[in-house]
Design an enzyme around this catalytic site. Structure first.
Site, PDB file in Angstrom:
ATOM      1  N   LYS A 145       5.310  -3.624   7.927  1.00 46.89           N
ATOM      2  CA  LYS A 145       6.203  -2.588   7.412  1.00 46.89           C
ATOM      3  C   LYS A 145       7.592  -3.191   7.269  1.00 46.89           C
ATOM      4  CE  LYS A 145       7.690   2.011   8.888  1.00 46.89           C
ATOM      5  NZ  LYS A 145       7.280   3.108   9.794  1.00 46.89           N
ATOM      6  N   ASP A 157       8.799  12.445  13.885  1.00 49.28           N
ATOM      7  CA  ASP A 157       8.411  12.608  12.485  1.00 49.28           C
ATOM      8  C   ASP A 157       6.924  12.957  12.393  1.00 49.28           C
ATOM      9  OD1 ASP A 157       8.535  12.591   9.715  1.00 49.28           O
ATOM     10  OD2 ASP A 157       8.430  10.410   9.528  1.00 49.28           O
ATOM     11  N   GLN A 171       5.078   2.563  -0.816  1.00 44.68           N
ATOM     12  CA  GLN A 171       6.494   2.333  -1.041  1.00 44.68           C
ATOM     13  C   GLN A 171       7.225   3.634  -0.739  1.00 44.68           C
ATOM     14  OE1 GLN A 171       8.618   0.003  -3.720  1.00 44.68           O
ATOM     15  NE2 GLN A 171      10.049   1.062  -2.367  1.00 44.68           N
ATOM     16  N   ILE A 189       0.818  -1.213   0.000  1.00 46.70           N
ATOM     17  CA  ILE A 189       0.000   0.000   0.000  1.00 46.70           C
ATOM     18  C   ILE A 189       0.853   1.264   0.000  1.00 46.70           C
ATOM     19  CG2 ILE A 189      -2.066  -1.019   1.029  1.00 46.70           C
ATOM     20  CD1 ILE A 189      -1.187   0.467   3.664  1.00 46.70           C
ATOM     21  N   ALA A 212      11.030   5.581   0.827  1.00 45.51           N
ATOM     22  CA  ALA A 212      12.468   5.473   0.625  1.00 45.51           C
ATOM     23  C   ALA A 212      13.095   4.503   1.619  1.00 45.51           C
ATOM     24  CB  ALA A 212      13.110   6.844   0.763  1.00 45.51           C
ATOM     25  N   GLU A 213      12.450   4.356   2.766  1.00 49.65           N
ATOM     26  CA  GLU A 213      13.010   3.519   3.817  1.00 49.65           C
ATOM     27  C   GLU A 213      12.258   2.201   3.984  1.00 49.65           C
ATOM     28  OE1 GLU A 213      15.424   4.158   6.309  1.00 49.65           O
ATOM     29  OE2 GLU A 213      16.112   5.875   5.135  1.00 49.65           O
ATOM     30  N   ALA A 214      10.993   2.240   3.679  1.00 54.35           N
ATOM     31  CA  ALA A 214      10.158   1.087   4.019  1.00 54.35           C
ATOM     32  C   ALA A 214       9.056   0.873   2.999  1.00 54.35           C
ATOM     33  CB  ALA A 214       9.546   1.293   5.404  1.00 54.35           C
TER      34      ALA A 214
HETATM   35  N1  LIG Z   1      -1.022   0.574  11.519  1.00 54.08           N
HETATM   36  C1  LIG Z   1      -1.433   1.111  10.364  1.00 54.08           C
HETATM   37  N2  LIG Z   1      -2.732   1.065  10.014  1.00 54.08           N
HETATM   38  C2  LIG Z   1      -3.157   1.595   8.850  1.00 54.08           C
HETATM   39  N3  LIG Z   1      -2.349   2.197   7.964  1.00 54.08           N
HETATM   40  C3  LIG Z   1      -1.039   2.267   8.244  1.00 54.08           C
HETATM   41  C4  LIG Z   1      -0.510   1.733   9.449  1.00 54.08           C
HETATM   42  N4  LIG Z   1       0.820   1.928   9.448  1.00 54.08           N
HETATM   43  C5  LIG Z   1       1.107   2.558   8.291  1.00 54.08           C
HETATM   44  N5  LIG Z   1      -0.008   2.766   7.561  1.00 54.08           N
HETATM   45  C6  LIG Z   1      -0.101   3.438   6.252  1.00 54.08           C
HETATM   46  O1  LIG Z   1       1.133   3.362   5.587  1.00 54.08           O
HETATM   47  C7  LIG Z   1       1.731   4.661   5.451  1.00 54.08           C
HETATM   48  C8  LIG Z   1       3.218   4.570   5.684  1.00 54.08           C
HETATM   49  O2  LIG Z   1       3.498   4.025   6.959  1.00 54.08           O
HETATM   50  P1  LIG Z   1       4.574   4.696   7.902  1.00 54.08           P
HETATM   51  O3  LIG Z   1       4.276   6.121   8.068  1.00 54.08           O
HETATM   52  O4  LIG Z   1       4.671   3.875   9.140  1.00 54.08           O
HETATM   53  O5  LIG Z   1       5.885   4.455   7.046  1.00 54.08           O
HETATM   54  P2  LIG Z   1       6.889   5.461   6.352  1.00 54.08           P
HETATM   55  O6  LIG Z   1       6.407   6.851   6.414  1.00 54.08           O
HETATM   56  O7  LIG Z   1       7.261   4.893   5.050  1.00 54.08           O
HETATM   57  O8  LIG Z   1       8.047   5.175   7.336  1.00 54.08           O
HETATM   58  P3  LIG Z   1       9.336   6.004   7.692  1.00 54.08           P
HETATM   59  O9  LIG Z   1       8.910   7.449   7.678  1.00 54.08           O
HETATM   60  O10 LIG Z   1       9.691   5.486   9.046  1.00 54.08           O
HETATM   61  O11 LIG Z   1      10.301   5.662   6.628  1.00 54.08           O
HETATM   62  C9  LIG Z   1       1.013   5.522   6.471  1.00 54.08           C
HETATM   63  O12 LIG Z   1       1.010   6.884   6.100  1.00 54.08           O
HETATM   64  C10 LIG Z   1      -0.379   4.914   6.465  1.00 54.08           C
HETATM   65  O13 LIG Z   1      -1.140   5.388   5.382  1.00 54.08           O
HETATM   66 MG   LIG Z   2       5.033   7.989   7.561  1.00 51.90          MG
END
Ligand SMILES: Nc1ncnc2c1ncn2[C@@H]1O[C@H](COP(=O)(O)OP(=O)(O)OP(=O)(O)O)[C@@H](O)[C@H]1O
Ligand SMILES: [Mg+2]
Lengths: 307, 225
Positions: A65, A210, A24, A22, A26-28
């Site tokens: 994640k 963040d 993609q 759902i 840069a980190e995860a």
């Molecule tokens: N527990 C959750 N339930 C529903 N949606 C989630 C959940 N965790 C993440 N998401 C969805 O995925 C998106 C990305 O997740 P998250 O913010 O944890 O990762 P990221 O921003 O890629 O991580 P990072 O900033 O640490 O690199 C969130 O903005 C949200 O839309």
């Molecule tokens: Mg995020």
């Protein structure tokens, strides 16, 4: 184990193959799954003493994640960086939960495999609801790949396509916003809820690290008698515990900037966040943070001017 | 009894059977059999151990089925840890452990076996004795949870029969678990006092929910505390 075989093994692989990507970043990479467990086989010798046990509806959607390895980093360094971020995220979430802050439950910690499994929050990000468009601007300084935001299909969430449009007023087709409006919840109310959620977080001495509107979700709470929805804080990968008022002030400042860039027309609303935050924290704790916040803002502006 | 198969773990341990019994009448006897089995040597000991080779858990300190299932994942993750972070990256299909190794993989445990490891996973600290005292069967246990790890092709009926041979009590559905929870004990084990002193604007239901979340997450992060 590592000695017996050189074939890499990760129990998370099974989920990554079946999960739906759902997001993609840069980190995860973030995947969505119906559950960490396949449906059970049920066996009762005679007739089960309680018949309803076979078909409890599951509201146990899961998010995995995956902090994937970065090729530009030395593998050993990369593994330890990835795993320490993941462990921080897991610990902060558990600590926050223990103090009553609303965050997703932690269900799976595979630190060496780079994966964390969380309760899936059924709702919308504050960003979506405020009409902030697709995530991207802030994060794109990251070198590697472009941030692509994908959306859960309606089968997963029971919702239609969401608003992917650019900036501006809240648009038609913004389901979260429509639902909130239907419940009589306006933006001011939302801002206050965000402020008090942040106060609750900071009262546990956790700094999020963040704070953006994508890292806060809105979940409806139809069973609650006291509130129609709640704010769920997510993405604790950069969290830490704070020592000084300045740490909290920086956390708030990050969100302030995120508001300014993502929701320019909502910027004024941000005052409501701080008001509720101050109330949640109490005068005594708020004062020193308020002073620091002013300093941090000044510094920030100076940095902007000098580039 | 519910049986879950988790293909991500070595097949020999990938199927988990979970039973909830109420009105259990022979907990002291089960406890005694466990001790005898652990202290008897040789073939006789092997036989006794096989008869009681289950996880026997105190049902009163479980807060939900998810609590138990999370502890099962935590146990398996500890016992069969990832060897690399390359899933879905370099090698599109990572082999399950057992395909690459010919002999039965041995779980890495801090205790005797996966069943006792489960007790430790449920515990918020790493004290094995504490974990047995708090989460294991005791003489006064009446709500008993039984867990068995097996291979995927085990017959449910025979697994259940081997449990019923040991436990005298009534098998009930897992929807009953929440009614059994002794929150006084759970609060103490997982140190949930903060949640009891939340502002009056939080309803009892909301507090309960928060407690369940706190407990599940505490177990979820157990391997990295
Ligand atoms: N527990 C959750 N339930 C529903 N949606 C989630 C959940 N965790 C993440 N998401 C969805 O995925 C998106 C990305 O997740 P998250 O913010 O944890 O990762 P990221 O921003 O890629 O991580 P990072 O900033 O640490 O690199 C969130 O903005 C949200 O839309
Ligand atoms: Mg995020």
């Amino acid at each position: 184990m590592s000695s017996s075989s050189s074939t890499p093994y990760s129990p998370s692989a099974y989920y990554l193959e079946r999960g739906e990507l759902i997001k993609q970043g840069a980190e995860a990479k973030v995947y969505s799954l119906p559950s960490l467990f396949p449906p059970p086989k049920i066996y009762y010798p005679s007739s089960p003493s309680s018949s309803s046990s076979t078909s409890t509806p599951n509201r146990d959607g899961v998010i995995i994640k995956h902090r994937f390895p970065k090729k530009y980093r030395h593998p050993t360094l990369d593994t330890s960086l990835t795993s320490s971020r993941l462990i921080f995220e897991a610990r902060s979430l558990a600590r926050a939960a223990k103090y009553g802050v609303v965050v997703p439950r932690v269900l799976w910690v595979d630190d060496r495999g780079g994966c964390i499994g969380l309760e899936r929050v059924e709702g919308w990000s504050v960003r979506e609801v405020l009409g902030g468009g697709a995530e991207g601007e802030m994060e794109l300084q990251e070198e590697e790949e472009e941030e692509v935001e994908l959306y859960m299909p309606s089968s997963q969430t029971g919702e239609g396509e969401r608003d992917v449009q650019g900036e501006g007023e809240v648009e038609e087709g913004n389901e979260g916003w429509e639902r909130l409006k239907g419940l009589g919840v306006g933006r001011d109310h939302l801002m206050r809820s965000i402020g008090s959620a942040l106060a609750k977080l900071h009262l546990t001495t956790i700094i999020h690290g963040d704070l953006t509107t994508s890292n806060m979700m809105i979940r409806l709470t139809p069973d609650s008698k006291t509130q129609p929805y709640e704010i769920v804080l997510i993405d604790f990968g950069l969290s830490s515990t704070a020592q000084f008022p300045e740490n909290y002030a920086v956390d708030l400042y990050v969100l302030e900037r995120a508001f300014a860039s993502t929701h320019p027309r909502s910027e004024k609303l941000y005052a409501g966040v701080l008001e509720a935050y101050a109330r949640g924290l109490g005068e005594k704790k708020w004062k020193p943070i308020e002073i620091k916040l002013k300093e941090v803002r000044k510094r920030g502006r100076k940095r902007d001017m000098t580039g | 009894m519910e049986s879950y198969t988790l293909p991500s773990f070595p097949p020999e341990y990938s199927t988990i059977h979970i039973c909830l019994f109420e009105n259990v009448r022979n907990s002291p006897e089960i406890k005694k059999r466990l001790i005898t089995a652990a202290t008897t040597k040789g073939e006789e000991g092997d036989k006794l151990r096989a008869e009681v080779d289950f996880g026997f858990l105190e049902g009163d300190v479980l807060v939900s089925k998810e609590h138990l299932l999370t502890s099962i994942l935590t146990t398996l993750l500890y016992s069969f840890p990832s060897t690399s972070n390359s899933a879905g990256v370099d090698i599109p299909n990572i082999e399950p452990l057992s395909i690459s190794s010919s002999s039965k993989p041995k779980p890495k445990t801090r205790t005797h076996n996966l069943h006792s490891e489960l007790l430790l996973s449920l515990s918020p600290n790493n004290n094995i004795t504490d974990s047995i005292r708090r989460h294991g069967i005791s003489d006064t246990t009446t709500n008993l949870v039984v867990v068995k790890f097996t291979g995927p092709h085990t017959n449910q009926e025979s697994v259940y029969q081997s449990i019923a041979d040991v436990v005298q009590g009534n098998l009930v559905g897992w929807d009953q678990i929440q009614k059994k929870t002794d929150w006084g004990r759970v609060d103490k084990i997982y140190k949930l006092s903060e949640l009891n002193s939340l502002k009056s604007s939080t309803t009892p239901d909301e507090i309960l929910n928060k407690k369940i979340s706190a407990v599940v997450s505490a177990v979820g992060i157990k391997n990295v505390i």
